[in-house]
Design a protein around this motif. Structure first.
Motif, PDB file in Angstrom:
ATOM      1  N   GLY A 182       5.219   3.803   2.048  1.00 48.02           N
ATOM      2  CA  GLY A 182       3.920   3.292   2.507  1.00 48.02           C
ATOM      3  C   GLY A 182       2.898   4.396   2.614  1.00 48.02           C
ATOM      4  O   GLY A 182       3.169   5.559   2.366  1.00 48.02           O
ATOM      5  N   LYS A 183       1.684   4.018   2.991  1.00 48.18           N
ATOM      6  CA  LYS A 183       0.673   5.034   3.329  1.00 48.18           C
ATOM      7  C   LYS A 183      -0.112   4.511   4.519  1.00 48.18           C
ATOM      8  O   LYS A 183      -0.162   3.310   4.771  1.00 48.18           O
ATOM      9  CB  LYS A 183      -0.228   5.338   2.132  1.00 48.18           C
ATOM     10  N   LYS A 184      -0.739   5.461   5.222  1.00 45.40           N
ATOM     11  CA  LYS A 184      -1.471   5.099   6.432  1.00 45.40           C
ATOM     12  C   LYS A 184      -2.736   4.347   6.048  1.00 45.40           C
ATOM     13  O   LYS A 184      -3.564   4.848   5.302  1.00 45.40           O
ATOM     14  CB  LYS A 184      -1.826   6.382   7.172  1.00 45.40           C
ATOM     15  N   THR A 185      -2.857   3.114   6.539  1.00 45.15           N
ATOM     16  CA  THR A 185      -4.084   2.347   6.314  1.00 45.15           C
ATOM     17  C   THR A 185      -4.553   1.845   7.672  1.00 45.15           C
ATOM     18  O   THR A 185      -3.837   1.973   8.667  1.00 45.15           O
ATOM     19  CB  THR A 185      -3.835   1.124   5.414  1.00 45.15           C
ATOM     20  N   ASN A 216       0.853  -1.186   0.000  1.00 45.17           N
ATOM     21  CA  ASN A 216       0.000   0.000   0.000  1.00 45.17           C
ATOM     22  C   ASN A 216       0.884   1.229   0.000  1.00 45.17           C
ATOM     23  O   ASN A 216       1.592   1.463   0.964  1.00 45.17           O
ATOM     24  CB  ASN A 216      -0.879   0.042   1.266  1.00 45.17           C
ATOM     25  N   GLY A 217       0.850   1.993  -1.085  1.00 41.61           N
ATOM     26  CA  GLY A 217       1.683   3.195  -1.100  1.00 41.61           C
ATOM     27  C   GLY A 217       1.082   4.273  -1.968  1.00 41.61           C
ATOM     28  O   GLY A 217       1.285   5.448  -1.745  1.00 41.61           O
ATOM     29  N   HIS A 218       0.309   3.857  -2.969  1.00 40.74           N
ATOM     30  CA  HIS A 218      -0.277   4.840  -3.890  1.00 40.74           C
ATOM     31  C   HIS A 218      -1.642   5.295  -3.398  1.00 40.74           C
ATOM     32  O   HIS A 218      -2.341   4.551  -2.717  1.00 40.74           O
ATOM     33  CB  HIS A 218      -0.415   4.215  -5.276  1.00 40.74           C
ATOM     34  N   LYS A 219      -2.008   6.514  -3.810  1.00 37.20           N
ATOM     35  CA  LYS A 219      -3.302   7.055  -3.388  1.00 37.20           C
ATOM     36  C   LYS A 219      -4.364   6.899  -4.474  1.00 37.20           C
ATOM     37  O   LYS A 219      -5.525   7.150  -4.231  1.00 37.20           O
ATOM     38  CB  LYS A 219      -3.143   8.546  -3.061  1.00 37.20           C
ATOM     39  N   ALA A 220      -3.929   6.537  -5.684  1.00 36.28           N
ATOM     40  CA  ALA A 220      -4.902   6.397  -6.784  1.00 36.28           C
ATOM     41  C   ALA A 220      -4.596   5.125  -7.561  1.00 36.28           C
ATOM     42  O   ALA A 220      -3.664   4.399  -7.222  1.00 36.28           O
ATOM     43  CB  ALA A 220      -4.820   7.624  -7.686  1.00 36.28           C
ATOM     44  N   ALA A 221      -5.386   4.881  -8.608  1.00 37.58           N
ATOM     45  CA  ALA A 221      -5.299   3.615  -9.349  1.00 37.58           C
ATOM     46  C   ALA A 221      -3.899   3.367  -9.904  1.00 37.58           C
ATOM     47  O   ALA A 221      -3.217   4.291 -10.351  1.00 37.58           O
ATOM     48  CB  ALA A 221      -6.293   3.637 -10.489  1.00 37.58           C
ATOM     49  N   ILE A 222      -3.482   2.105  -9.882  1.00 36.61           N
ATOM     50  CA  ILE A 222      -2.198   1.685 -10.461  1.00 36.61           C
ATOM     51  C   ILE A 222      -2.353   1.679 -11.983  1.00 36.61           C
ATOM     52  O   ILE A 222      -3.306   1.128 -12.516  1.00 36.61           O
ATOM     53  CB  ILE A 222      -1.823   0.262  -9.974  1.00 36.61           C
ATOM     54  N   THR A 223      -1.390   2.314 -12.685  1.00 36.41           N
ATOM     55  CA  THR A 223      -1.476   2.358 -14.153  1.00 36.41           C
ATOM     56  C   THR A 223      -0.417   1.490 -14.815  1.00 36.41           C
ATOM     57  O   THR A 223      -0.586   1.064 -15.946  1.00 36.41           O
ATOM     58  CB  THR A 223      -1.317   3.800 -14.656  1.00 36.41           C
TER      59      THR A 223
END
Length: 943
Positions: free
Chosen positions: A747-750, A104-111
């Motif tokens: 990472g991002k906060k989840t 988990n690291g991105h804030k939007a869709a994986i391209t």
């Protein structure tokens, strides 16, 4: 009956009717050692693995909620990386079908997702403009690369050098040095978004695809290969490669934004462009593994193939050209034949990159993948816009290669959205009908057992006896099909406009239909003599017509067959007596037309769903509105009562299915799963199953469980889910592309990282309590002069009566590698001193040195100021420094020793069998086979 009324929970049982969804890309995967036979396709939130030879689904990689947007198989063929709409990435094992690793690291869709050559690192690009490089083996993020101003479209690792090249919708191509994690070069020679990018010719060439019809080709020169390593003097570099330094040719439109020349690792120069036949943007640009065939497609149904010629082939071509030129020159020169005229033939880009052929598919291409089989055959697999997978093969070495369609997967789904669903009376068969076909599915196996072509279907039902089905179409026809043979028995022109709705009469002798020609027609089933056989066949005959002032949208019989409800375009529902067709009631109150309605089993209630997003529940005795419910965030598309109850289901354009209680006016539960608007649903006659269809092309089966559902708990769970979602969204900036402080970490906060941090805090508190208890216990023992039994903490007992410090270590071990840094980041500083003291103990004992060092260095990095200014922690840090250095060098020695041992074993094995080891052997064997076949072909042609 208790105080609360009990309901039974419905749960998602299966997704079917979808072959591949549009958002992701199709890829070849290796299974059971076979290449080119199996493909992975995104199917809403899951990934389906299809066997192209048999046309069967052999494996489902189950996702959670979010749609799949990107797939990438690992180089060893054992894993598949899957990117999702919410920016998470999961890595699935293709052997077991389980997804053990989550990033988990991105804030939007994986391209885009790409592995490096060895498969140890994974680069992911997203719509949030960031690229993150992940360590697949350690299951953690390495670093985040920021610089693009719009969504990333492609990212590629270079094989030989530690570099990454990325393209974005911001019209730039960026080169990143992964040793220092910075962008050292930005290519701005494109006027529009860069949609695709491939490296060819041993990474000496870059091809980019943009929004126009040219593929731009760039020559790459690596400056480190030119300069002398002994002389770091920048002047040397300037002197040694003047050609490269000066060819930044501004007339190409390639204005280079570069730092000083000495900072540059490579230079890019535009070599020219190849023209595509398509006039629109490049959607996908790819090269197959051997680097020989480059393919691209636009928004149409044509894939264009180009061949990158090898040096030998180019040489041959140039020799031929020279010969031709000489002949021409000889003919033109009038000097006499004795001297050979000098000819100068220039090599163009078209000589190096040759058009092979085009592959035309049966519908628009959404994505494709290529694979070169050892026999020299090229296979291309396509995921098409209309829920279809096609495989083509061709031999590119022939002078005029002809692509042949070798297989297609069609039976598992409709080509367009399913507009009507119905269950057979025994709950076993499900009918789904779309714009071109009707399919009958077995509910338990989810296999399609019949496919019949039809016109654009809008409504349907099984004729009593389940041997025939009736379809109402958009052109106003009634179509009657026989299920056993799959034949169309009869087509009747019923209405002049669309036939919107049909309702089977409760006595099962006929049905009623309503259409856009403002009429309701009554039909009876009858047996007529069949011209083709001696037996009689089923037919229908019209008995009566009820003419109205407005278009009819929906019709429904009451269970006692006394009343008929008709929904009209003027937003009202009119109720008539069936026998005399006299008007009885008008139900008005909706602001927009009623699209769907149903009458309960006892004829007491009628529920109506409208485009104004409301559902109204009315009494059928006086036509009074019992309750108006705000049901969905968009139009209510379908409504049906559960048989033998006053519970009903509604489906909306807001992607949700909801269950309601018509007596208590309560919302019972929400079934979430579809990713687009839902068109229709059907409840089985037993009430145990619900099947729904949506614009995402999927059909979903929901099953009633025996688990009781309590409303208060359900609301509590909904609130928790909302909170968990808000946790992840807390620190997102309002403006896309702008950042509130640099998020350096990957990472991002989840909710998982928050829970992991809480577990660490609880463990530290338990450790503090237990150590305090131990001290007390010692003091008590001293005072008593004898050993007093110490009560053990139940948590420690559950872990096998371990010490409090060992429990803390267990908690650290239990945190996922990919969530470790982020959980330490949200940990309050008051816990850090205790953690550092414990780390000192752990490292001295030599337990999990790598993990502890990783945590330690991370904590030192984020709390550097507080730790260094705290006098109490100075001795702890001093001790840590000593123990860490010695223990890490010990671990390094062990690894070094093991590596040397493995090397020795490899040499021994090679010496014994005198063959190359590991991967080399297989490729050598294939090469030999190819040479042998060539030799055999030569012999055959000679003989």
């Amino acid at each position: 009956m208790g105080l609360t009324k009990q309901y039974l929970r419905y749960v998602a049982s299966a997704v079917f009717g979808i072959i591949g969804s549009q958002k992701g890309n199709i890829v070849f995967v290796t299974l059971r050692g076979e290449k080119g036979r199996y493909v992975a396709v995104p199917a809403c939130e899951h990934v389906f693995i299809w066997d192209l030879r048999k046309g069967e689904k052999i494996l489902i990689l189950k996702g959670l909620k979010q749609e799949v947007t990107c797939l990438c198989p690992s180089p060893d063929g054992l894993h598949l990386a899957v990117g999702y709409e919410d920016g998470s990435i999961r890595i699935f094992s293709l052997l077991s079908g389980e997804g053990n690793v989550t990033f988990n690291g991105h804030k939007a869709a994986i391209t885009t997702l790409k592995y490096d050559q060895l498969g140890g690192r994974l680069a992911s690009g997203s719509k949030d403009t960031d690229i993150i490089v992940w360590d697949v083996i350690n299951e953690s993020g390495l670093y985040r690369l920021k610089g693009h101003k719009d969504a990333i479209t492609q990212a590629l690792f270079l094989r030989e050098k530690n570099l990454l090249v990325t393209s974005g919708k911001d019209t730039t191509v960026k080169w990143w040095d992964l040793d220092t994690q910075h962008c050292f070069k930005t290519m701005v020679g494109h006027r529009t978004e860069v949609w695709g990018l491939v490296l060819v010719s041993e990474e000496k060439r870059l091809i980019t695809g943009a929004s126009d019809s040219e593929l731009r080709v760039w020559d790459i020169a690596y400056l480190q290969e030119i300069e002398d390593p002994e002389e770091p003097d920048p002047k040397k570099i300037k002197g040694s490669s003047p050609g490269i330094q000066d060819t930044l040719e501004a007339e190409d439109g390639t204005f280079e934004m570069d730092e000083a020349p000495e900072d540059r690792i490579l230079s890019c120069r535009k070599a020219g462009s190849i023209m595509r036949e398509g006039r629109d943007r490049v959607v996908n640009l790819a090269v197959e593994k051997t680097g020989r065939i480059v393919a691209c497609h636009g928004t149409d149904s044509v894939l264009e193939l180009f061949c990158i010629l090898s040096k030998e082939e180019i040489q041959k071509k140039m020799d031929k050209k020279r010969k031709k030129a000489r002949k021409k020159a000889k003919l033109h020169s009038c000097k006499g034949e004795e001297e050979d005229p000098e000819v100068n033939v220039e090599m163009s880009l078209q000589d190096e990159i040759q058009r092979v052929t085009n592959i035309k598919t049966s519908a628009k291409i959404k994505s494709f993948d290529l694979i070169h089989s050892p026999q020299g055959e090229l296979k291309a697999v396509f995921l098409l816009q209309n829920n279809l997978v096609e495989l083509y093969s061709l031999n590119p070495s022939l002078p005029t290669p002809q692509p042949v369609r070798t297989s297609r997967i069609t039976i598992g789904g409709h080509r367009s959205d399913v507009r009507t669903l119905s269950f057979s009376s025994d709950n076993i068969a499900v009918l789904s009908a779309a714009a071109d076909s009707i399919k009958i599915w077995n509910r338990s196996t989810l296999q399609c057992i019949r496919t019949m072509t039809c016109e654009y279907a809008l409504c349907s039902f099984f004729v009593p006896g389940d041997r025939q089905v009736v379809i109402g179409t958009k052109t106003g026809k009634l179509q009657l099909y026989d299920l056993a043979s799959g034949n169309l028995l009869e087509t009747i022109d019923a209405h002049d406009g669309a036939l919107w709705s049909m309702s089977l009469s409760p006595d099962q002798r006929g049905f009623v239909s309503g259409g856009a020609d403002k009429s309701v027609k009554f039909w009876d089933f009858e047996l007529v003599k069949d011209e083709n056989s001696t037996q009689k066949r089923l037919s229908v005959k019209q008995t009566r017509t009820l003419q109205l002032d407005e278009d009819v949208l929906c019709v429904s019989y009451s269970p006692n067959q006394k009343l008929l409800a008709v929904s009209l375009l003027d937003c009202t529902v009119k109720i008539f007596y069936v026998d005399t067709l006299k008007f009885f009631l008008s139900l008005y109150g909706h602001k927009l037309p009623v699209i769907c309605m149903d009458i309960s089993y006892d004829g007491a209630l009628i529920a109506t769903g409208s485009a104004d997003r409301n559902v109204k529940i009315w009494g059928l005795d006086f036509g009074d509105c019992h309750k108006s419910l705000f049901a969905h965030d968009d139009s209510v598309m379908y409504l049906q009562f559960v048989p033998k109850s006053h519970l009903f289901f509604t489906a909306g354009k807001d992607h949700k299915i909801k269950q309601w209680d018509a007596d208590k006016f309560e919302h019972i539960q929400t079934l979430e799963g579809h990713h687009q608007e839902i068109w229709c649903l059907a409840v089985s006659p037993s009430g145990d199953y619900v099947v729904s269809s949506s614009h995402d092309k999927s059909l979903r089966l929901w099953e009633r469980t025996r688990e009781p559902l309590i409303l208060e708990e359900e609301r509590e769970m909904e609130r928790e889910a909302e909170y968990e979602e808000s946790v992840a969204k807390e620190d997102q900036p309002a403006v896309p592309g702008e950042t509130q402080g640099d998020s350096y970490f990957t990472g991002k906060k989840t909710i998982e990282t928050v829970k992991a941090a809480e577990r660490i805090m609880e463990a530290i508190e338990l450790y503090r309590e237990e150590t305090a208890k131990m001290k007390e216990h010692k003091a008590i023992c001293k005072a008593a002069g004898k050993e007093v039994p110490l009560p053990t903490n139940p948590i420690l007992m559950a872990y096998g009566s371990i010490s409090p410090s060992a429990y803390v270590l267990e908690i650290f071990k239990g945190i996922r590698s990919s969530e470790l840094e982020e959980s330490l980041l949200v940990l309050p500083f008051s816990y850090v001193p205790d953690i550092l003291k414990l780390f000192n103990e752990f490292i001295q004992l030599g337990s999990d040195v790598e993990l502890i060092c990783r945590c330690l260095f991370f904590l030192l990095r984020i709390h550097f100021g507080q730790i260094t200014s705290n006098q109490m922690l100075v001795p702890v840090i001093e001790k840590l420094r000593e123990t860490t250095i010695s223990k890490v060098s010990q671990v390094r020695d062990v690894i070094g020793f093991n590596m040397a041992g493995l090397d020795y074993l490899k040499r021994e094995c090679e010496a014994k069998s005198e063959v190359m080891f590991f991967a080399d052997a297989a490729s050598h064997l294939e090469e030999k086979k190819r040479k042998r076949k060539k030799r055999e072909k030569l012999i055959l042609t000679l003989t």
